[in-house]
Design a protein around this motif. Sequence first.
Motif, mmCIF file in Angstrom:
data_model
loop_
_atom_site.group_PDB
_atom_site.id
_atom_site.type_symbol
_atom_site.label_atom_id
_atom_site.label_comp_id
_atom_site.label_asym_id
_atom_site.label_seq_id
_atom_site.Cartn_x
_atom_site.Cartn_y
_atom_site.Cartn_z
ATOM 1 N N GLY A 1 8.295 1.306 2.144
ATOM 2 C CA GLY A 1 6.896 2.224 2.198
ATOM 3 C C GLY A 1 7.197 3.264 3.235
ATOM 4 O O GLY A 1 6.197 3.921 3.691
ATOM 5 N N HIS A 2 8.364 3.248 3.950
ATOM 6 C CA HIS A 2 8.543 4.394 4.895
ATOM 7 C C HIS A 2 8.503 5.766 4.417
ATOM 8 O O HIS A 2 9.094 6.265 3.415
ATOM 9 N N GLY A 3 7.955 6.588 5.260
ATOM 10 C CA GLY A 3 8.106 8.122 4.972
ATOM 11 C C GLY A 3 9.235 8.601 5.743
ATOM 12 O O GLY A 3 10.098 7.775 6.621
ATOM 13 N N PRO A 4 9.886 10.015 5.526
ATOM 14 C CA PRO A 4 10.855 10.391 6.076
ATOM 15 C C PRO A 4 11.327 10.333 7.543
ATOM 16 O O PRO A 4 12.248 10.099 7.920
ATOM 17 N N ASP A 5 10.110 10.402 8.404
ATOM 18 C CA ASP A 5 10.382 10.180 9.918
ATOM 19 C C ASP A 5 10.967 8.720 10.398
ATOM 20 O O ASP A 5 11.859 8.576 10.969
ATOM 21 N N GLN A 6 10.297 7.819 9.461
ATOM 22 C CA GLN A 6 10.464 6.497 9.842
ATOM 23 C C GLN A 6 11.781 6.030 9.205
ATOM 24 O O GLN A 6 12.780 5.257 10.105
ATOM 25 N N LEU A 7 12.260 6.801 8.092
ATOM 26 C CA LEU A 7 13.646 6.575 7.388
ATOM 27 C C LEU A 7 14.677 6.947 8.267
ATOM 28 O O LEU A 7 15.747 6.229 8.693
ATOM 29 N N MET A 8 14.480 8.073 8.970
ATOM 30 C CA MET A 8 15.412 9.014 9.874
ATOM 31 C C MET A 8 15.582 8.062 11.127
ATOM 32 O O MET A 8 16.615 7.875 11.622
ATOM 33 N N LYS A 9 14.585 7.312 11.762
ATOM 34 C CA LYS A 9 14.853 6.510 12.856
ATOM 35 C C LYS A 9 15.623 5.375 12.502
ATOM 36 O O LYS A 9 16.342 4.718 13.261
ATOM 37 N N ARG A 10 15.523 4.590 11.079
ATOM 38 C CA ARG A 10 16.226 3.604 10.715
ATOM 39 C C ARG A 10 17.650 3.943 10.833
ATOM 40 O O ARG A 10 18.536 3.363 11.268
ATOM 41 N N TYR A 11 17.915 5.231 10.121
ATOM 42 C CA TYR A 11 19.177 5.665 10.114
ATOM 43 C C TYR A 11 19.903 5.874 11.533
ATOM 44 O O TYR A 11 21.051 5.636 11.949
ATOM 45 N N ALA A 12 19.015 6.424 12.299
ATOM 46 C CA ALA A 12 19.606 6.752 13.682
ATOM 47 C C ALA A 12 20.072 5.653 14.678
ATOM 48 O O ALA A 12 20.940 5.602 15.094
ATOM 49 N N ALA A 13 19.172 4.360 14.079
ATOM 50 C CA ALA A 13 19.262 3.071 14.909
ATOM 51 C C ALA A 13 20.829 2.590 14.172
ATOM 52 O O ALA A 13 21.377 2.165 15.245
ATOM 53 N N ALA A 14 20.742 2.848 13.009
ATOM 54 C CA ALA A 14 22.202 2.261 12.571
ATOM 55 C C ALA A 14 23.313 3.069 12.773
ATOM 56 O O ALA A 14 24.387 2.465 13.108
ATOM 57 N N MET A 15 23.277 4.225 12.881
ATOM 58 C CA MET A 15 24.381 5.244 13.417
ATOM 59 C C MET A 15 24.783 5.214 14.719
ATOM 60 O O MET A 15 26.015 5.079 15.069
ATOM 61 N N THR A 16 23.892 4.935 15.451
ATOM 62 C CA THR A 16 24.426 4.546 16.942
ATOM 63 C C THR A 16 24.802 3.290 17.203
ATOM 64 O O THR A 16 25.231 3.069 18.275
#
Length: 556
Positions: free
Chosen positions: A423-438
């Motif tokens: 149910g996440h919008g773009p900002d939250q999705l980006m945060k999840r990607y950022a967490a995984a990428m780092t």
Amino acid sequence: MRGDTAEAELWARAIELVRAQQIESDADAGPLFDNPPSDSDPEVLKRLRQMYEAGGWVLVESAIADLPADLRWLFESGAVTIEQLGAIHRALGVTSSADLADAVRERKLSALVGLNSDVEAAIAAALPTLRARIPRIPLGRAVSVAEMVLEPLRAVPGVVWALPVGSLRRAQDTVGDIEILAPTDQPAAAIEALLSLPTSSHVLHRSERRLYVLTDRVQIGVRLPDPANAGADLLYQTGSTAHFDALCAYAATKGWTLKSDGLHASDGTHTPAPTEDDIYSALGLPFIPPEIRNGDEEVARASRGELPVLVARSDIRGDLHMHSTWSDGRNAIDAMVGACRALGYEYMAITDHSPHSAASRNLTLDGVKKQAEDIARLREQFPDIAILHGCEVDIMPDGRLDFADKVLEQLDIVLASLHDRAGHGPDQLMKRYAAAMTHPLVTLITHPSNRIVPSRPGYDLEYDRLFAMAVETGTVVEIDGAPSHLDLDGALARRAIGAGATVAIDSDCHRAELLGRQMDLGIATARRGWVEARHVLNTRSLADVRSVIAAKRGSR
Ligand SMILES: [Zn+2]
Ligand SMILES: [Zn+2]
């Protein structure tokens, strides 16, 4: 929207045909004739609607009107009746929308019995917008259906070559028409061979050098031109329109006129072109790969000698994303290893789903250990291929990974994926990607836009930010060749490499027999994104792949 009257007419005809058993069945919707249907059988209507939604409409409507499926959109517009459409098809041999546009331009329609200038005007008015109504065929399905005709055609004596044209040859995500070109001096032999195929279920149109058949519920058009000028046909029918227009403009600067039948000199003489290369080289251009014929900058780049050397199958040294029976794959690891060896890979990675993935079956903690034993055994048995033990781990809603670090660090490679939007919008999705990428253990982000071809568009993210983050963190982004993903798509892949990101081209395969085909779809998608071998992780040696993984892990 289909007009109400037209729809009522169609349903009535459909029921009639269902009762006469002229519509057989639909693989996705189930058999239509469990019981003989009645006029008002709501089940039949429901099934027909399901078929429509599943893309089986082609068969329903072609069977009803006995017309090429390509004309169905005209009927759906409400501009004509089935009878009028039949007259157009039979009297003018119209089998495609392009033919129809020609007939309108030449004002041939109003001369037909049962048609008048009002109908012709309605068709002319409908033409520009109607093309967009056709449900397009996903590339993976189009490729597999086209193969059923291409392979046997290539074996027919006299056929010089056989290639798909249009959006299929350009490897667009979805394909409008499946059209095949097969130049030959003996078109009758080719038509006989096609008609004898068990898959050619229904002939829609047949003339000396053209055949339209239904194959596996999809219309395939085969054109059998004279080999002497088949290169011009191939170039014109491959398109895109914008590419052809750009070539025409370029030809004009060189004193040529380029038309659908090829090059004409200023004195009017026509130069036949057996191959496309004859046309490109007459214009002083290198061959332009079909996947980048979009009409943006490829002609200008070609004229400056700046075309990319696109990645090809022969560049690929391994496949880093596939599933086995340890999660939702169809085959055990043994079969996946066998298929990868047959494809000549130097390395492969088994990357099953993590415990909370939405897949139908997932890897458990215990499974990881047993899987490791399985892989150790296969490594001994097959020393000619490096088998990496990996995982496609879910990125959880809070950004954490679905296996603890102490599990992931035992693995050779970790792929991370946002299977669940939560149910996440773009900002939250980006945060999840950022967490995984780092996360130092994550080497690769799989199918980053998470779209489903053809039904679900990808996330609406700031992809340039995502790709910048990939570069910053040393994370690889994937071009996933599974037919429902094709993700990143060509346009996004081009932005990714433009940003300096490394991409991996993977099959994400769940069945050993499809490993090669899905890798090919991934490569075709990468080529649409101007991707070269140097941009791709799995064109490199195993040692280089390991050092990319180690470099990020070392950053902890
Ligand atoms: Zn996945
Ligand atoms: Zn996967």
